[in-house]
Scaffold this active site. Structure first.
Site, PDB file in Angstrom:
ATOM      1  N   ARG A  56       0.809  -1.238   0.000  1.00 20.66           N
ATOM      2  CA  ARG A  56       0.000   0.000   0.000  1.00 20.66           C
ATOM      3  C   ARG A  56       0.834   1.277   0.000  1.00 20.66           C
ATOM      4  O   ARG A  56       0.349   2.356   0.327  1.00 20.66           O
ATOM      5  CB  ARG A  56      -0.986   0.029   1.173  1.00 20.66           C
ATOM      6  CG  ARG A  56      -1.964  -1.121   1.141  1.00 20.66           C
ATOM      7  CD  ARG A  56      -3.271  -0.751   1.816  1.00 20.66           C
ATOM      8  NE  ARG A  56      -4.220  -1.825   1.649  1.00 20.66           N
ATOM      9  CZ  ARG A  56      -4.401  -2.803   2.514  1.00 20.66           C
ATOM     10  NH1 ARG A  56      -3.702  -2.827   3.634  1.00 20.66           N
ATOM     11  NH2 ARG A  56      -5.277  -3.745   2.290  1.00 20.66           N
ATOM     12  N   LYS A  89       3.416  11.364 -12.029  1.00 21.91           N
ATOM     13  CA  LYS A  89       2.644  10.427 -12.869  1.00 21.91           C
ATOM     14  C   LYS A  89       3.416   9.116 -12.965  1.00 21.91           C
ATOM     15  O   LYS A  89       4.592   9.106 -13.341  1.00 21.91           O
ATOM     16  CB  LYS A  89       2.445  10.999 -14.272  1.00 21.91           C
ATOM     17  CG  LYS A  89       1.320  12.008 -14.356  1.00 21.91           C
ATOM     18  CD  LYS A  89       1.017  12.360 -15.802  1.00 21.91           C
ATOM     19  CE  LYS A  89      -0.140  13.346 -15.878  1.00 21.91           C
ATOM     20  NZ  LYS A  89      -0.377  13.826 -17.253  1.00 21.91           N
ATOM     21  N   GLU A 133      10.358  17.176 -25.436  1.00 20.59           N
ATOM     22  CA  GLU A 133       9.450  17.454 -24.301  1.00 20.59           C
ATOM     23  C   GLU A 133       9.723  18.842 -23.709  1.00 20.59           C
ATOM     24  O   GLU A 133       8.801  19.514 -23.244  1.00 20.59           O
ATOM     25  CB  GLU A 133       9.604  16.384 -23.210  1.00 20.59           C
ATOM     26  CG  GLU A 133       8.916  15.052 -23.522  1.00 20.59           C
ATOM     27  CD  GLU A 133       7.396  15.092 -23.359  1.00 20.59           C
ATOM     28  OE1 GLU A 133       6.807  16.169 -23.164  1.00 20.59           O
ATOM     29  OE2 GLU A 133       6.780  14.006 -23.464  1.00 20.59           O
ATOM     30  N   LYS A 177       7.313  23.143 -15.437  1.00 15.79           N
ATOM     31  CA  LYS A 177       6.476  21.975 -15.165  1.00 15.79           C
ATOM     32  C   LYS A 177       6.054  21.964 -13.701  1.00 15.79           C
ATOM     33  O   LYS A 177       4.884  21.719 -13.380  1.00 15.79           O
ATOM     34  CB  LYS A 177       7.219  20.685 -15.532  1.00 15.79           C
ATOM     35  CG  LYS A 177       6.385  19.481 -15.129  1.00 15.79           C
ATOM     36  CD  LYS A 177       6.624  18.235 -15.879  1.00 15.79           C
ATOM     37  CE  LYS A 177       5.575  17.210 -15.430  1.00 15.79           C
ATOM     38  NZ  LYS A 177       5.758  15.911 -15.967  1.00 15.79           N
ATOM     39  N   GLU A 186      -4.336  16.916 -12.703  1.00 13.35           N
ATOM     40  CA  GLU A 186      -4.757  17.209 -14.080  1.00 13.35           C
ATOM     41  C   GLU A 186      -6.270  17.381 -14.199  1.00 13.35           C
ATOM     42  O   GLU A 186      -6.927  16.755 -15.028  1.00 13.35           O
ATOM     43  CB  GLU A 186      -4.244  16.112 -15.038  1.00 13.35           C
ATOM     44  CG  GLU A 186      -4.201  16.607 -16.478  1.00 13.35           C
ATOM     45  CD  GLU A 186      -3.488  15.650 -17.408  1.00 13.35           C
ATOM     46  OE1 GLU A 186      -2.331  15.301 -17.146  1.00 13.35           O
ATOM     47  OE2 GLU A 186      -4.102  15.267 -18.408  1.00 13.35           O
ATOM     48  N   ARG A 219      -2.964  21.343 -15.952  1.00  8.47           N
ATOM     49  CA  ARG A 219      -1.878  20.386 -16.216  1.00  8.47           C
ATOM     50  C   ARG A 219      -2.038  19.722 -17.587  1.00  8.47           C
ATOM     51  O   ARG A 219      -1.059  19.260 -18.166  1.00  8.47           O
ATOM     52  CB  ARG A 219      -1.811  19.326 -15.098  1.00  8.47           C
ATOM     53  CG  ARG A 219      -0.657  18.372 -15.299  1.00  8.47           C
ATOM     54  CD  ARG A 219      -0.346  17.521 -14.097  1.00  8.47           C
ATOM     55  NE  ARG A 219       0.768  16.635 -14.392  1.00  8.47           N
ATOM     56  CZ  ARG A 219       1.374  15.873 -13.503  1.00  8.47           C
ATOM     57  NH1 ARG A 219       0.986  15.899 -12.242  1.00  8.47           N
ATOM     58  NH2 ARG A 219       2.377  15.098 -13.851  1.00  8.47           N
ATOM     59  N   ASN A 268       0.134  18.063 -22.117  1.00 12.05           N
ATOM     60  CA  ASN A 268      -0.196  17.022 -23.086  1.00 12.05           C
ATOM     61  C   ASN A 268      -0.214  17.535 -24.516  1.00 12.05           C
ATOM     62  O   ASN A 268      -0.665  16.822 -25.422  1.00 12.05           O
ATOM     63  CB  ASN A 268      -1.573  16.452 -22.765  1.00 12.05           C
ATOM     64  CG  ASN A 268      -1.460  15.268 -21.851  1.00 12.05           C
ATOM     65  OD1 ASN A 268      -1.226  14.169 -22.311  1.00 12.05           O
ATOM     66  ND2 ASN A 268      -1.592  15.507 -20.559  1.00 12.05           N
ATOM     67  N   HIS A 327       0.490  15.226 -27.391  1.00 13.41           N
ATOM     68  CA  HIS A 327       0.448  13.858 -26.868  1.00 13.41           C
ATOM     69  C   HIS A 327      -0.766  13.050 -27.320  1.00 13.41           C
ATOM     70  O   HIS A 327      -0.721  11.825 -27.266  1.00 13.41           O
ATOM     71  CB  HIS A 327       0.499  13.877 -25.335  1.00 13.41           C
ATOM     72  CG  HIS A 327       1.889  14.091 -24.797  1.00 13.41           C
ATOM     73  ND1 HIS A 327       2.612  15.228 -25.065  1.00 13.41           N
ATOM     74  CD2 HIS A 327       2.692  13.312 -24.011  1.00 13.41           C
ATOM     75  CE1 HIS A 327       3.788  15.144 -24.458  1.00 13.41           C
ATOM     76  NE2 HIS A 327       3.872  13.997 -23.820  1.00 13.41           N
ATOM     77  N   HIS A 374       0.773   9.809 -28.468  1.00 12.93           N
ATOM     78  CA  HIS A 374       0.528   8.508 -27.825  1.00 12.93           C
ATOM     79  C   HIS A 374      -0.077   7.515 -28.810  1.00 12.93           C
ATOM     80  O   HIS A 374       0.252   6.318 -28.794  1.00 12.93           O
ATOM     81  CB  HIS A 374      -0.416   8.664 -26.620  1.00 12.93           C
ATOM     82  CG  HIS A 374       0.283   9.156 -25.379  1.00 12.93           C
ATOM     83  ND1 HIS A 374      -0.397   9.577 -24.261  1.00 12.93           N
ATOM     84  CD2 HIS A 374       1.592   9.265 -25.066  1.00 12.93           C
ATOM     85  CE1 HIS A 374       0.470   9.934 -23.328  1.00 12.93           C
ATOM     86  NE2 HIS A 374       1.682   9.759 -23.794  1.00 12.93           N
ATOM     87  N   HIS A 431       9.143   8.000 -27.600  1.00 12.91           N
ATOM     88  CA  HIS A 431       8.110   8.918 -27.112  1.00 12.91           C
ATOM     89  C   HIS A 431       8.290  10.351 -27.642  1.00 12.91           C
ATOM     90  O   HIS A 431       7.349  10.946 -28.183  1.00 12.91           O
ATOM     91  CB  HIS A 431       8.103   8.911 -25.578  1.00 12.91           C
ATOM     92  CG  HIS A 431       7.104   9.858 -24.995  1.00 12.91           C
ATOM     93  ND1 HIS A 431       5.740   9.662 -25.074  1.00 12.91           N
ATOM     94  CD2 HIS A 431       7.270  11.034 -24.327  1.00 12.91           C
ATOM     95  CE1 HIS A 431       5.110  10.664 -24.474  1.00 12.91           C
ATOM     96  NE2 HIS A 431       6.020  11.512 -24.019  1.00 12.91           N
TER      97      HIS A 431
HETATM   98  N1  GLY Z   1       4.019  14.433 -19.002  1.00  9.08           N
HETATM   99  C1  GLY Z   1       2.893  15.227 -18.736  1.00  9.08           C
HETATM  100  C2  GLY Z   1       2.599  15.397 -17.293  1.00  9.08           C
HETATM  101  O1  GLY Z   1       3.397  15.038 -16.456  1.00  9.08           O
HETATM  102  O2  GLY Z   1       1.558  15.889 -16.942  1.00  9.08           O
END
Ligand code: GLY
Length: 371
Positions: free
Chosen positions: A125, A147, A189, A231, A241, A245, A249, A252, A256, A268
């Protein structure tokens, strides 16, 4: 240039954590390891490539400093960021009697960070972990913000959780073993976050492109600090998000989809570069992004050796179909981050992502793939 900064998640005060940026900082664990004398073990989770370059050396260093430490490595590559790998690592940790006082070190790129962070979040946990990113991509993006997760046969990053590390240690000296392709993969990025937020840093990147590609450590440190400052400030305002946030993306939704369709053969960052071209083109077709700004974006991506004609390999309908599993979708609508101008995203009534018709997306992909 800052050598240390903090990411502070207001909702959960204990989640404020430091990011160290420097050269050789990883070789000084006293600086970044917690002072917790009750730690029962340190587990380094890494991939086979990073194990060879840095993993074994770090394990030996920690052991020589009196820390009980062992290493678990899995094959390198996005295609191993799956549930089978997670289960294997967890089973090894259980067999080695790792308990709740075990600390995980995520030593590697984005795949390792996502995997190790997810395991840390669910093992008994939840146990603590530290991000030790070894690629430019993981330094400028994935190691910060909490993330974590894995890919499934249906799509990328579909299972996971938000789980912040105790700290992030960015040793830019580690980037010297990377190929130029790998540097470009990460640079995209950084460019992405600058295109949505920070024209000055985008210009800094353009001015210093050759030095970045040659991995000049001062310029790379500055690039990483600029990208991560932006960031972190976004993550601090919108950890989960729910709004802002999502602009991280940009590129993306298409990126993706392409990564998945290529069975992760497109790295990526490169997939995001195609995504940036398409999503900027959508913004232009909608009358938001001025043509001049689109040309600047295209020229910068072309300067990195990336060309939209590669998109021809992927049938339009397959790309569109794959976007239907994007995590930003709502009520069956695929939603995109759009640019209003360079350094500024399109925001309407506090909504940062916007649904776009399949027809327009297809048109944008077609135009980009014509070069
Ligand atoms: N890579 C996008 C984020 O961390 O929100």
């Amino acid at each position: 240039m800052k050598n240390k900064m903090m990411v502070s998640i207001p909702e959960i005060q204990k989640n404020a954590y430091p990011i160290f940026i420097g050269s050789n900082v990883i070789l000084n664990p006293k600086k970044w390891l917690p002072n917790d004398t009750n730690l029962s073990a340190i587990v380094i989770i890494t991939d086979h490539t990073v194990k060879k370059y840095y993993g074994t050396a770090l394990k030996n260093l920690l052991k020589s400093q009196g820390h009980p430490c062992f290493l678990i490595a899995f094959p390198a590559g996005e295609k191993y960021k799956n549930n089978q790998t997670k289960i294997k690592i967890e089973n090894t940790m259980l067999r080695r009697y790792c308990d709740r006082k075990t600390l995980i070190l995520a030593l590697g790129g984005g795949v390792v960070g996502d995997m190790a962070g997810f395991i840390a979040g669910t093992y008994m946990r939840g146990i603590p972990y530290i991000q030790l990113p070894t690629t430019l991509l993981s330094m400028v993006d994935s190691s910060v913000g909490g993330k974590t997760g894995l890919d499934t046969p249906q799509g990328k990053n579909l299972i996971g959780l938000f789980n912040h590390p105790q700290c992030v240690v960015m040793d830019v000296g580690l980037l010297s073993t990377l190929s130029q392709k790998n540097i470009i993969n990460g640079l995209i990025e950084a460019i992405k976050v600058f295109m949505t937020n920070d024209v000055k840093s985008l210009k800094y990147t353009q001015r210093n492109l050759n030095k970045i590609l040659l991995c000049d450590s001062n310029v790379i440190k500055e690039l990483v600090a600029r990208a991560i400052t932006l960031k972190a400030s976004i993550v601090e305002r919108d950890e989960k998000e729910q709004g802002q946030r999502a602009i991280l993306n940009f590129g993306h939704t298409i990126g993706h989809a392409l990564e998945h369709l290529s069975q992760y053969k497109i790295p990526h960052g490169f997939a995001v570069a195609y995504g940036i071209l398409v999503e900027a083109k959508i913004s232009q077709l909608l009358g938001l992004l001025p043509e001049n700004d689109y040309v600047i974006i295209k020229n910068l991506i072309t300067a990195l050796g990336i060309n939209g004609t590669q998109l021809k390999k992927y049938p339009l309908n397959h790309i569109i179909q794959q976007t239907k599993l994007d995590k930003k979708n709502q009520a069956g609508k695929v939603r995109y981050v759009l640019l209003r101008r360079m350094g500024c995203t399109h925001v309407v009534n506090n909504t940062f992502v916007h649904s776009v018709t399949d027809k327009l997306v297809k048109q944008a992909i077609h135009l980009v793939s014509e070069g």
